[in-house]
Scaffold this motif. Structure first.
Motif, PDB file in Angstrom:
ATOM      1  N   VAL A   1      82.545 -50.273 -25.847  1.00  0.00           N
ATOM      2  CA  VAL A   1      81.816 -51.303 -26.557  1.00  0.00           C
ATOM      3  C   VAL A   1      82.736 -51.872 -27.627  1.00  0.00           C
ATOM      4  N   TYR A   2      82.665 -53.191 -27.824  1.00  0.00           N
ATOM      5  CA  TYR A   2      83.428 -53.855 -28.873  1.00  0.00           C
ATOM      6  C   TYR A   2      82.603 -53.877 -30.159  1.00  0.00           C
ATOM      7  N   LEU A   3      83.253 -53.596 -31.260  1.00  0.00           N
ATOM      8  CA  LEU A   3      82.575 -53.622 -32.543  1.00  0.00           C
ATOM      9  C   LEU A   3      82.532 -55.056 -33.075  1.00  0.00           C
ATOM     10  N   LYS A   4      81.422 -55.412 -33.670  1.00  0.00           N
ATOM     11  CA  LYS A   4      81.248 -56.775 -34.171  1.00  0.00           C
ATOM     12  C   LYS A   4      81.474 -56.898 -35.675  1.00  0.00           C
ATOM     13  N   HIS A   5      81.193 -55.835 -36.421  1.00  0.00           N
ATOM     14  CA  HIS A   5      81.187 -55.971 -37.870  1.00  0.00           C
ATOM     15  C   HIS A   5      82.049 -54.937 -38.581  1.00  0.00           C
ATOM     16  N   ILE A   6      81.887 -53.673 -38.256  1.00  0.00           N
ATOM     17  CA  ILE A   6      82.629 -52.645 -38.974  1.00  0.00           C
ATOM     18  C   ILE A   6      83.929 -52.319 -38.243  1.00  0.00           C
ATOM     19  N   LYS A   7      84.814 -51.619 -38.932  1.00  0.00           N
ATOM     20  CA  LYS A   7      86.106 -51.245 -38.366  1.00  0.00           C
ATOM     21  C   LYS A   7      85.995 -49.917 -37.618  1.00  0.00           C
ATOM     22  N   THR A   8      86.921 -49.729 -36.687  1.00  0.00           N
ATOM     23  CA  THR A   8      86.939 -48.470 -35.941  1.00  0.00           C
ATOM     24  C   THR A   8      87.208 -47.291 -36.869  1.00  0.00           C
TER      25      THR A   8
ATOM     26  N   GLN B   1      75.463 -49.069 -32.115  1.00  0.00           N
ATOM     27  CA  GLN B   1      74.943 -50.376 -32.488  1.00  0.00           C
ATOM     28  C   GLN B   1      74.095 -50.315 -33.747  1.00  0.00           C
ATOM     29  N   LEU B   2      73.461 -49.182 -34.009  1.00  0.00           N
ATOM     30  CA  LEU B   2      72.688 -49.042 -35.247  1.00  0.00           C
ATOM     31  C   LEU B   2      73.597 -49.030 -36.465  1.00  0.00           C
ATOM     32  N   VAL B   3      74.816 -48.540 -36.291  1.00  0.00           N
ATOM     33  CA  VAL B   3      75.770 -48.479 -37.401  1.00  0.00           C
ATOM     34  C   VAL B   3      76.553 -49.775 -37.536  1.00  0.00           C
ATOM     35  N   ASP B   4      76.786 -50.452 -36.415  1.00  0.00           N
ATOM     36  CA  ASP B   4      77.618 -51.657 -36.405  1.00  0.00           C
ATOM     37  C   ASP B   4      76.821 -52.848 -36.939  1.00  0.00           C
ATOM     38  N   LYS B   5      76.665 -52.883 -38.251  1.00  0.00           N
ATOM     39  CA  LYS B   5      75.916 -53.943 -38.915  1.00  0.00           C
ATOM     40  C   LYS B   5      76.852 -54.738 -39.828  1.00  0.00           C
ATOM     41  N   PRO B   6      76.485 -55.976 -40.167  1.00  0.00           N
ATOM     42  CA  PRO B   6      77.344 -56.772 -41.063  1.00  0.00           C
ATOM     43  C   PRO B   6      77.524 -56.089 -42.414  1.00  0.00           C
ATOM     44  N   VAL B   7      78.744 -56.114 -42.926  1.00  0.00           N
ATOM     45  CA  VAL B   7      79.063 -55.522 -44.223  1.00  0.00           C
ATOM     46  C   VAL B   7      78.784 -56.555 -45.312  1.00  0.00           C
ATOM     47  N   SER B   8      78.111 -56.113 -46.358  1.00  0.00           N
ATOM     48  CA  SER B   8      77.782 -57.031 -47.453  1.00  0.00           C
ATOM     49  C   SER B   8      79.044 -57.495 -48.159  1.00  0.00           C
ATOM     50  N   GLN B   9      79.061 -58.768 -48.516  1.00  0.00           N
ATOM     51  CA  GLN B   9      80.182 -59.354 -49.238  1.00  0.00           C
ATOM     52  C   GLN B   9      79.817 -59.492 -50.724  1.00  0.00           C
ATOM     53  N   VAL B  10      80.807 -59.244 -51.564  1.00  0.00           N
ATOM     54  CA  VAL B  10      80.606 -59.278 -53.008  1.00  0.00           C
ATOM     55  C   VAL B  10      81.596 -60.258 -53.628  1.00  0.00           C
ATOM     56  N   ARG B  11      81.101 -61.121 -54.509  1.00  0.00           N
ATOM     57  CA  ARG B  11      81.957 -62.022 -55.271  1.00  0.00           C
ATOM     58  C   ARG B  11      81.962 -61.566 -56.726  1.00  0.00           C
ATOM     59  N   LEU B  12      83.159 -61.365 -57.260  1.00  0.00           N
ATOM     60  CA  LEU B  12      83.316 -60.925 -58.641  1.00  0.00           C
ATOM     61  C   LEU B  12      83.773 -62.104 -59.492  1.00  0.00           C
ATOM     62  N   ALA B  13      82.926 -62.503 -60.409  1.00  0.00           N
ATOM     63  CA  ALA B  13      83.292 -63.549 -61.376  1.00  0.00           C
ATOM     64  C   ALA B  13      83.828 -62.854 -62.626  1.00  0.00           C
ATOM     65  N   ILE B  14      85.086 -63.103 -62.953  1.00  0.00           N
ATOM     66  CA  ILE B  14      85.763 -62.393 -64.033  1.00  0.00           C
ATOM     67  C   ILE B  14      86.156 -63.383 -65.122  1.00  0.00           C
TER      68      ILE B  14
ATOM     69  N   HIS C   1      78.236 -60.587 -57.684  1.00  0.00           N
ATOM     70  CA  HIS C   1      77.192 -61.329 -56.976  1.00  0.00           C
ATOM     71  C   HIS C   1      77.250 -60.931 -55.501  1.00  0.00           C
ATOM     72  N   GLN C   2      76.105 -60.647 -54.917  1.00  0.00           N
ATOM     73  CA  GLN C   2      76.036 -60.355 -53.487  1.00  0.00           C
ATOM     74  C   GLN C   2      75.897 -61.650 -52.705  1.00  0.00           C
ATOM     75  N   LEU C   3      76.795 -61.860 -51.755  1.00  0.00           N
ATOM     76  CA  LEU C   3      76.768 -63.079 -50.957  1.00  0.00           C
ATOM     77  C   LEU C   3      75.836 -62.913 -49.768  1.00  0.00           C
ATOM     78  N   PRO C   4      75.157 -63.968 -49.364  1.00  0.00           N
ATOM     79  CA  PRO C   4      74.272 -63.861 -48.186  1.00  0.00           C
ATOM     80  C   PRO C   4      75.099 -63.682 -46.925  1.00  0.00           C
ATOM     81  N   HIS C   5      74.495 -63.024 -45.964  1.00  0.00           N
ATOM     82  CA  HIS C   5      75.180 -62.785 -44.678  1.00  0.00           C
ATOM     83  C   HIS C   5      75.313 -64.096 -43.902  1.00  0.00           C
TER      84      HIS C   5
END
Length: 301
Positions: free
Chosen positions: A40-47, A89-102, A297-301
């Motif tokens: 199976v090919y992974l869509k979101h997370i790394k091997t 497939q239950l684990v292979d979910k999109p990873v949340s993206q974070v934006r840091l305003a500094i 800030h959490q970015l939307p998927h």
């Protein structure tokens, strides 16, 4: 005779049902489905992030992992692979993206009452409250502080984000090999390095591991005729939970410098030797601090 025959016949009769009740059981071996290779090919997370999960799903399986293709495979039966595939497939979910305003804020007057009250001992990050927010705005408005830079960094949950503020100081180092001396040009990182690893939780909170490294050059020492820098190092590690949109503030990176100025009487102060009588050297100390404000800030998927 008849009774004997009847007795024998009765015996035969009674034996027949017993023989008839003895079933003949036959076993026909059923061949299981042959094993085949599934992947199976992974869509979101790394091997690399999936290896721990694979070992938990089947510790004895000989998993085939292709990091280049971001795929995982296994030689097993079809029915068993369906179970493993569902777990992956239950684990292979999109990873949340974070934006840091500094915000990088330079304080020019570290002797002011506002600075001494809140920021002089603020060496560990804390969540910015209304008091600190108001005080920073007042210092900027009064010219006691300046926002020198406002970079924005984006990364994934669980991945370190690095910010380096400073400069590379060149110096020459002498290396002796087999009786020969070679001069090598090297660079020293002077300034502040911030490593931030954000973790986005289900409830919307963000956990941040913050590693601070502060390097400054305090002087130089002589080695084989070369001046090598003496580095003062300070490190701090802290973990904080905050909500998306809340700001974390830390300070205490004070840089002290001495400025030498010469005051002299016009014309007379320029006379060789005699002009020293009409000159005065003044040394003033100047200290600045840098305040860092980080808002995740959490970015939307």
């Amino acid at each position: 005779m008849t009774s004997i025959i009847m007795a024998m016949f009765g015996l035969i009769i009674t034996c027949i049902p017993i023989v008839a009740q003895s079933p003949i059981i036959q076993y026909s071996p059923q061949k299981s489905a042959p094993e085949s290779f599934h992947y199976v090919y992974l869509k979101h997370i790394k091997t690399t992030q999936l290896l721990t999960t694979l070992q938990a799903v089947c510790p004895t399986c000989d998993w085939s992992v292709n990091h280049a293709m971001q795929s995982v495979g296994l030689r097993t039966h079809d029915a068993q692979w369906a179970v493993y595939r569902q777990a992956i497939q239950l684990v292979d979910k999109p990873v949340s993206q974070v934006r840091l305003a500094i915000d990088i804020i330079e304080v020019t007057n570290t002797e002011s009452d506002r600075y001494q009250q809140l920021f002089s001992h603020l060496t560990d990050p804390i969540i910015q409250g209304d008091t600190i927010k108001t005080m920073l705005q007042m210092m900027v408005s009064a010219g006691q502080a300046t926002i020198v830079s406002s970079p924005t960094l984006t990364g994934s949950s669980g991945t370190a984000i690095t910010l380096m503020v400073g400069e590379k100081i060149p110096y020459v180092r002498t290396v002796e090999t087999n009786g020969y001396r070679n001069h090598q040009l090297e660079y020293l990182n002077s300034g502040i390095t911030i490593d931030i690893t954000p973790y986005v939780h289900y409830a919307g909170t963000i956990h941040m591991d913050i590693d601070l490294t502060y390097n400054t050059v305090n002087g130089y020492r002589s080695d084989m005729g070369m001046d090598l820098p003496i580095v003062a190092n300070r490190q701090s590690t802290v973990s904080l939970y905050c909500k998306a949109g809340e700001s974390i503030v830390f300070a205490g990176f004070i840089d002290k410098a001495n400025h030498n100025t010469i005051e002299k009487v016009p014309f007379l102060g320029d006379i060789p030797l005699l002009g020293l009588l009409f000159q005065r050297k003044l040394t003033t100390s100047h200290s600045t601090d840098v305040i860092y404000r980080i808002t995740p800030h959490q970015l939307p998927h």
